[in-house]
Design a protein around this motif. Structure first.
Motif, PDB file in Angstrom:
ATOM      1  N   LYS A   1       0.828  -1.205   0.000  1.00  0.00           N
ATOM      2  CA  LYS A   1       0.000   0.000   0.000  1.00  0.00           C
ATOM      3  C   LYS A   1       0.864   1.259   0.000  1.00  0.00           C
ATOM      4  CE  LYS A   1      -4.040  -1.970   2.365  1.00  0.00           C
ATOM      5  NZ  LYS A   1      -4.858  -1.913   3.617  1.00  0.00           N
ATOM      6  N   GLU A   2       1.913   1.251   0.813  1.00  0.00           N
ATOM      7  CA  GLU A   2       2.823   2.388   0.866  1.00  0.00           C
ATOM      8  C   GLU A   2       3.476   2.631  -0.483  1.00  0.00           C
ATOM      9  OE1 GLU A   2       3.751   4.628   3.017  1.00  0.00           O
ATOM     10  OE2 GLU A   2       3.160   3.972   5.011  1.00  0.00           O
ATOM     11  N   LEU A   3       3.961   1.571  -1.112  1.00  0.00           N
ATOM     12  CA  LEU A   3       4.649   1.699  -2.390  1.00  0.00           C
ATOM     13  C   LEU A   3       3.728   2.278  -3.457  1.00  0.00           C
ATOM     14  CD1 LEU A   3       6.633  -1.692  -2.470  1.00  0.00           C
ATOM     15  CD2 LEU A   3       7.534   0.579  -1.976  1.00  0.00           C
ATOM     16  N   LEU A   4       2.489   1.871  -3.454  1.00  0.00           N
ATOM     17  CA  LEU A   4       1.540   2.338  -4.471  1.00  0.00           C
ATOM     18  C   LEU A   4       1.216   3.815  -4.300  1.00  0.00           C
ATOM     19  CD1 LEU A   4      -0.911  -0.711  -4.641  1.00  0.00           C
ATOM     20  CD2 LEU A   4       0.841  -0.058  -6.306  1.00  0.00           C
ATOM     21  N   ARG A   5       1.375   4.356  -3.097  1.00  0.00           N
ATOM     22  CA  ARG A   5       1.040   5.750  -2.844  1.00  0.00           C
ATOM     23  C   ARG A   5       2.152   6.718  -3.255  1.00  0.00           C
ATOM     24  NH1 ARG A   5      -1.908   4.009   2.047  1.00  0.00           N
ATOM     25  NH2 ARG A   5       0.030   4.133   3.252  1.00  0.00           N
ATOM     26  N   PHE A   6       3.370   6.220  -3.443  1.00  0.00           N
ATOM     27  CA  PHE A   6       4.510   7.100  -3.708  1.00  0.00           C
ATOM     28  C   PHE A   6       4.411   7.728  -5.096  1.00  0.00           C
ATOM     29  CE2 PHE A   6       7.300   4.440  -0.657  1.00  0.00           C
ATOM     30  CZ  PHE A   6       6.762   5.119   0.431  1.00  0.00           C
ATOM     31  N   ARG A   7       4.727   9.018  -5.165  1.00  0.00           N
ATOM     32  CA  ARG A   7       4.750   9.715  -6.447  1.00  0.00           C
ATOM     33  C   ARG A   7       5.954   9.255  -7.266  1.00  0.00           C
ATOM     34  NH1 ARG A   7       7.129  13.996  -8.898  1.00  0.00           N
ATOM     35  NH2 ARG A   7       8.500  14.387  -7.106  1.00  0.00           N
ATOM     36  N   ARG A   8       5.757   9.127  -8.558  1.00  0.00           N
ATOM     37  CA  ARG A   8       6.818   8.680  -9.454  1.00  0.00           C
ATOM     38  C   ARG A   8       7.112   9.765 -10.484  1.00  0.00           C
ATOM     39  NH1 ARG A   8       4.299   2.596 -10.627  1.00  0.00           N
ATOM     40  NH2 ARG A   8       3.605   2.259  -8.454  1.00  0.00           N
ATOM     41  N   ALA A   9       8.375  10.145 -10.568  1.00  0.00           N
ATOM     42  CA  ALA A   9       8.764  11.172 -11.543  1.00  0.00           C
ATOM     43  C   ALA A   9       8.662  10.635 -12.963  1.00  0.00           C
ATOM     44  CB  ALA A   9      10.186  11.647 -11.255  1.00  0.00           C
ATOM     45  N   SER A  10       8.765   9.331 -13.117  1.00  0.00           N
ATOM     46  CA  SER A  10       8.680   8.701 -14.437  1.00  0.00           C
ATOM     47  C   SER A  10       7.296   8.091 -14.629  1.00  0.00           C
ATOM     48  CB  SER A  10       9.741   7.606 -14.572  1.00  0.00           C
ATOM     49  OG  SER A  10       9.541   6.842 -15.743  1.00  0.00           O
ATOM     50  N   THR A  11       6.649   8.459 -15.707  1.00  0.00           N
ATOM     51  CA  THR A  11       5.319   7.899 -15.995  1.00  0.00           C
ATOM     52  C   THR A  11       5.405   6.441 -16.424  1.00  0.00           C
ATOM     53  OG1 THR A  11       5.491   8.714 -18.275  1.00  0.00           O
ATOM     54  CG2 THR A  11       4.416  10.153 -16.662  1.00  0.00           C
ATOM     55  N   ARG A  12       6.599   6.006 -16.802  1.00  0.00           N
ATOM     56  CA  ARG A  12       6.773   4.614 -17.247  1.00  0.00           C
ATOM     57  C   ARG A  12       7.269   3.699 -16.138  1.00  0.00           C
ATOM     58  NH1 ARG A  12      10.421   3.949 -22.260  1.00  0.00           N
ATOM     59  NH2 ARG A  12      11.906   5.027 -20.897  1.00  0.00           N
ATOM     60  N   ALA A  13       7.524   4.250 -14.962  1.00  0.00           N
ATOM     61  CA  ALA A  13       8.110   3.458 -13.881  1.00  0.00           C
ATOM     62  C   ALA A  13       7.171   2.351 -13.413  1.00  0.00           C
ATOM     63  CB  ALA A  13       8.476   4.361 -12.715  1.00  0.00           C
ATOM     64  N   GLU A  14       7.699   1.142 -13.376  1.00  0.00           N
ATOM     65  CA  GLU A  14       6.938  -0.024 -12.908  1.00  0.00           C
ATOM     66  C   GLU A  14       7.552  -0.482 -11.584  1.00  0.00           C
ATOM     67  OE1 GLU A  14       5.691  -4.497 -14.499  1.00  0.00           O
ATOM     68  OE2 GLU A  14       7.412  -3.440 -15.368  1.00  0.00           O
ATOM     69  N   VAL A  15       6.731  -0.544 -10.561  1.00  0.00           N
ATOM     70  CA  VAL A  15       7.183  -1.006  -9.242  1.00  0.00           C
ATOM     71  C   VAL A  15       6.696  -2.434  -9.049  1.00  0.00           C
ATOM     72  CG1 VAL A  15       7.145  -0.630  -6.761  1.00  0.00           C
ATOM     73  CG2 VAL A  15       7.156   1.333  -8.312  1.00  0.00           C
ATOM     74  N   ILE A  16       7.646  -3.343  -8.896  1.00  0.00           N
ATOM     75  CA  ILE A  16       7.326  -4.775  -8.773  1.00  0.00           C
ATOM     76  C   ILE A  16       7.633  -5.241  -7.364  1.00  0.00           C
ATOM     77  CG2 ILE A  16       7.814  -7.084  -9.627  1.00  0.00           C
ATOM     78  CD1 ILE A  16       8.657  -5.835 -12.266  1.00  0.00           C
ATOM     79  N   TYR A  17       6.628  -5.706  -6.657  1.00  0.00           N
ATOM     80  CA  TYR A  17       6.821  -6.272  -5.315  1.00  0.00           C
ATOM     81  C   TYR A  17       7.019  -7.773  -5.458  1.00  0.00           C
ATOM     82  CZ  TYR A  17       5.824  -7.660  -0.507  1.00  0.00           C
ATOM     83  OH  TYR A  17       5.908  -8.214   0.749  1.00  0.00           O
ATOM     84  N   MET A  18       8.134  -8.263  -4.966  1.00  0.00           N
ATOM     85  CA  MET A  18       8.458  -9.682  -5.089  1.00  0.00           C
ATOM     86  C   MET A  18       8.376 -10.342  -3.717  1.00  0.00           C
ATOM     87  SD  MET A  18      11.673  -9.418  -7.746  1.00  0.00           S
ATOM     88  CE  MET A  18      11.532 -11.138  -8.221  1.00  0.00           C
ATOM     89  N   GLU A  19       7.827 -11.512  -3.683  1.00  0.00           N
ATOM     90  CA  GLU A  19       7.704 -12.248  -2.424  1.00  0.00           C
ATOM     91  C   GLU A  19       9.104 -12.605  -1.892  1.00  0.00           C
ATOM     92  OE1 GLU A  19       5.071 -12.782  -0.654  1.00  0.00           O
ATOM     93  OE2 GLU A  19       3.703 -11.865  -2.124  1.00  0.00           O
ATOM     94  N   PRO A  20       9.261 -12.634  -0.560  1.00  0.00           N
ATOM     95  CA  PRO A  20      10.568 -12.979   0.031  1.00  0.00           C
ATOM     96  C   PRO A  20      11.047 -14.348  -0.417  1.00  0.00           C
ATOM     97  CG  PRO A  20       9.059 -12.131   1.697  1.00  0.00           C
ATOM     98  CD  PRO A  20       8.252 -12.332   0.465  1.00  0.00           C
TER      99      PRO A  20
END
Length: 416
Positions: free
Chosen positions: A397-416
């Motif tokens: 949830k925290e990661l999804l709320r962060f502003r991204r300077a790049s419109t193409r930036a993909e944030v991938i959450y990987m399981e431990p």
């Protein structure tokens, strides 16, 4: 069958040498039984490798196996006819036997360019003085050896690559060895003892990789150095005064790497750097650096400050990797706000990939991620992998709320 053999036999000599060199030495010698023409072809191969493929030593009969290996090497060297450009001895069951002295003496009379000796068991093997008379040596690789060159040793004038692992040599010997190999381009040091000050004076050095326990690192005359990996395996001791004196030298080495392109700061090296006075930025930016990898305790304010300083001094980074050490206890300090500096908008104009692992979702970790996302206008991908048994829905949830300077930036959450 004869036709097939004739086809092989008619190949150019250098092609046959290459084929035989690619075979385990045991199989290369066996080709002597193919025909009369092949009887001694193996004896001209320039590369000799004696390893576990050469002879397998049963664990229940070590003495017989060792004697067999010694006999094979003696036989090959006796019948070999021609230059030996490469000699490698790396058998996991071989101790530092005295026979090695004879073989090195034999090779010192020739034109060996590549010498690899790996003693996997027993005490350090003391290298004979004749090794230091190899005039044509280009690559030297040693494991579990004791180096004590004669006083007349002037260095390896042709050496370009040096790999030392689990070795013992005195401080002066180490410094002279490096400074007297003027053509050295690659240097790897792993798990050494006898010296703790890494003074690197090598005008042609391009690649440096060190992992062990040491006090400081200093570079002189290393303007061509482009790849550096430094791993300090031992935690900083409680003697803060001693650590601070050493760490000041560690911090100063950054100034002497103007052309560095890839940097890895692993294990506890960042912790050691953090004990010295931390500037806001380095005296001069590393404009050529495009990749950096950092092991960091996000709970330690000083380590965060050093990492922040380094990243701000590398405006042309294309890839960042950060590995957290969440198992360490938190260090009291004003962590809040360090990564929240708003004066560095679009700092990383070329950053395209970020990898962060080993985190647990603490405020400082999330602030670092937020800082990178908001200052990377061309970022393409950030992968976040929490430490085992950490992370979860709240971190996502925290990661999804962060502003991204790049419109193409993909944030991938990987399981431990």
């Amino acid at each position: 069958m004869d036709t097939e053999v004739d086809r092989i036999s008619s190949l150019p000599g250098n092609v046959l040498d290459q084929i035989l060199s690619d075979l385990p030495i045991r199989d290369a010698v066996r080709t002597s039984s193919l025909s009369r023409n092949w009887r001694y072809k193996w004896s001209h191969i320039p590369h000799l490798v004696f390893d576990t493929q050469c002879v397998s030593i049963p664990s229940e009969d070590q003495t017989v196996g060792k004697n067999k290996l010694v006999s094979i090497i003696d036989h090959v060297l006796l019948l070999h006819n021609g230059p030996i450009y490469k000699f490698k001895l790396s058998h996991r069951d071989l101790l530092g036997v005295s026979d090695i002295d004879r073989w090195i003496l034999h090779l010192s009379r020739g034109s060996t360019k590549e010498f690899v000796l790996e003693i996997w068991k027993g005490q350090r093997y003391k290298l004979p003085s004749c090794l230091f008379s190899f005039e044509n040596l280009i690559h030297l690789e040693l494991l579990n050896c004791l180096l004590k060159p004669p006083s007349a040793f002037k260095g390896f004038r042709s050496l370009k690559s040096l790999h030392l692992q689990s070795v013992t040599l005195a401080q002066e010997v180490f410094e002279n060895l490096i400074s007297r190999c003027a053509l050295l381009e690659r240097l790897t040091l792993m798990n050494f003892d006898g010296f703790t000050h890494l003074k690197i004076n090598a005008p042609n050095l391009q690649f440096f990789d060190v992992g062990g326990v040491f006090d400081d690192v200093s570079f002189e005359n290393t303007l061509l150095l482009t790849q550096v990996t430094i791993a300090l395996y031992e935690k900083v001791k409680n003697d803060q005064n001693m650590s601070r004196r050493s760490s000041c030298k560690l911090l100063s080495f950054f100034v002497n790497l103007p052309r560095i392109r890839r940097l890895k700061i692993h294990n506890y090296f960042l912790k050691n750097l953090a004990l010295s006075k931390i500037p806001s930025t380095l005296p001069k930016s590393w404009v050529d650096l495009n990749y950096i990898s950092i092991h960091i305790n996000f709970n330690d304010f000083e380590e965060n400050a050093v990492a922040f300083c380094l990243l701000k001094s590398c405006p042309n980074l294309q890839e960042i990797e950060m590995l957290g050490r969440p198992e360490e206890k938190a260090v009291v300090g004003p962590l809040t706000g360090l990564w929240g500096d708003d004066n560095w908008k679009s700092l990383f104009g070329q950053l395209r990939q970020v990898k962060i692992a080993g985190i647990s979702g603490t405020r400082s970790e999330l602030d670092c991620i937020k800082f990178l996302l908001s200052n990377s206008p061309v970022l393409e991908q950030m992968t976040v992998r929490p430490a085992p048994n950490e992370g979860g829905l709240e971190m996502v949830k925290e990661l999804l709320r962060f502003r991204r300077a790049s419109t193409r930036a993909e944030v991938i959450y990987m399981e431990p």
